[in-house]
Design a protein around this motif. Structure first.
Motif, short mmCIF file in Angstrom:
data_model
loop_
_atom_site.label_atom_id
_atom_site.label_comp_id
_atom_site.label_asym_id
_atom_site.label_seq_id
_atom_site.Cartn_x
_atom_site.Cartn_y
_atom_site.Cartn_z
N VAL A 134 39.53 33.93 38.48
CA VAL A 134 39.03 34.91 37.50
C VAL A 134 38.39 36.10 38.21
O VAL A 134 38.63 37.27 37.85
N LEU A 135 37.59 35.83 39.24
CA LEU A 135 36.94 36.92 39.97
C LEU A 135 37.97 37.81 40.66
O LEU A 135 37.83 39.04 40.69
N VAL A 136 39.00 37.20 41.24
CA VAL A 136 40.02 37.99 41.93
C VAL A 136 40.78 38.88 40.95
O VAL A 136 41.03 40.06 41.21
N VAL A 137 41.15 38.31 39.79
CA VAL A 137 41.89 39.09 38.80
C VAL A 137 41.04 40.25 38.27
O VAL A 137 41.51 41.40 38.18
N VAL A 138 39.80 39.96 37.93
CA VAL A 138 38.91 41.02 37.43
C VAL A 138 38.67 42.07 38.52
O VAL A 138 38.65 43.28 38.24
N LEU B 79 40.71 42.92 40.94
CA LEU B 79 41.91 43.74 41.08
C LEU B 79 42.03 44.76 39.95
O LEU B 79 42.46 45.90 40.17
N VAL B 80 41.66 44.35 38.74
CA VAL B 80 41.74 45.26 37.60
C VAL B 80 40.86 46.49 37.84
O VAL B 80 41.24 47.63 37.49
N PHE B 81 39.70 46.28 38.44
CA PHE B 81 38.81 47.40 38.71
C PHE B 81 39.14 48.10 40.04
O PHE B 81 38.97 49.31 40.15
N ALA B 82 39.61 47.35 41.02
CA ALA B 82 39.79 47.93 42.35
C ALA B 82 41.05 48.77 42.47
O ALA B 82 41.05 49.80 43.15
N VAL B 83 42.14 48.36 41.82
CA VAL B 83 43.42 49.08 41.98
C VAL B 83 43.31 50.54 41.53
O VAL B 83 43.72 51.45 42.28
#
Length: 301
Positions: free
Chosen positions: A47-51, A53-57
């Motif tokens: 969950v932390l990785v997906v969230v 990536l959503v903000f980082a990309v």
């Protein structure tokens, strides 16, 4: 010996009561159970990785865009060095003017929060607790009304403001002060709820302290974290506000970015990244201020 043993017995009884209340033993309140199983470490990591990536990309793409050279995909520092080139001073001057105007608006808006909203919350918590719900409703109304609708109401008001105080950008602080009320109200309200202001103020008053001393030496230090969060969130609202400034024909940081973007989108992206970094640093400071608690006597020993 009898008095000492009796005091020890009372202390032991109180400690046993506290332990039973926390562990759900007979004689104490049962600890509420969890709602469903806790997520595993793998699930939490996913969950932390997906969230993240959503903000980082998008942020990484924005930063990469500031180094791009045209459409060939090459990377360069020319867009950053162009900011210091005197030849481009006229092109980029609106951004610096808008930034100065936004900082002035931020200072005035923070002053409104500290001189109007903060005393209202303290007085309401101490003397008029029944009006707390009413104050909360008034402060949260701006976030429930679309900003475009608020602007329609501000336009005739600012026609009068322009006649009395001029059409400077600093007058926008009165409108943004209303918009920032929900963001400034919540941190201070949370800090007030975490402490018993009535007991602290009455204890200080019983020792001979004046109301000024109670406010300055007792209440404000305990509200420091909430006040800091309210001020920083107000600053971020001011730096990110565009709709009010655009409809009311005021020059701010965001309107200047839109203006410069028409001639140099790379420099506009650079200033946008700088604004995001500044907002992130403010959030980090909010988390750090007041996080360190005073060490207990056992820890200091």
């Amino acid at each position: 010996m009898t008095a000492v043993s009796g005091s020890a017995a009372v202390d032991a009884a109180l400690a046993a009561r506290d332990r039973s209340a926390g562990t759900g033993r007979p004689g104490g309140a049962a600890r509420p159970g969890r709602f469903g199983p806790a997520p595993s470490q793998v699930t939490a990591a996913i969950v932390l990785v997906v969230v993240g990536l959503v903000f980082a990309v998008p942020l990484v793409a924005l930063v990469q865009f500031t180094f791009r050279q045209g459409t060939d995909g090459g990377l360069t520092l020319d867009h950053y060095t162009a900011l210091a080139d005197p030849v481009n001073a006229t092109t980029y001057q609106p951004v610096f003017d808008g930034l100065v105007a936004s900082l002035v608006i931020a200072a005035i808006t923070v002053a409104i929060v500290l001189l109007v909203l903060l005393p209202a919350q303290i007085i309401t918590a101490l003397r008029y607790p029944r009006l707390r719900r009413l104050l909360e409703f008034v402060c949260l109304v701006p976030i429930t009304v679309p900003l475009v609708v608020l602007v329609v109401g501000f336009i005739p008001v600012y026609q009068v403001v322009a006649q009395l105080l001029g059409s400077g950008s600093w007058t926008l602080a009165f409108a943004i002060g209303i918009v920032s009320l929900p963001f400034a109200f919540r941190p201070v309200a949370a800090a007030i709820s975490a402490m018993d202001m009535t007991v602290l103020s009455e204890a200080a008053r019983s020792l001979g302290a004046s109301w000024w001393t109670v406010t300055w030496r007792v209440l404000l230090p305990n509200l420091r974290r909430g006040i800091t969060a309210a001020c920083f969130l107000t600053i971020t609202v001011v730096l990110g506000e565009y709709t009010l400034a655009s409809f009311l024909s005021r020059t701010t940081f965001q309107t200047a970015l839109v203006l410069v973007q028409q001639t140099d989108p790379y420099v506009a992206a650079i200033f946008s990244v700088a604004a995001l970094v500044f907002g992130f640093l403010l959030l980090v400071v909010i988390g750090r201020v007041g996080a360190r608690r005073r060490r207990s006597p056992k820890e200091s020993a």
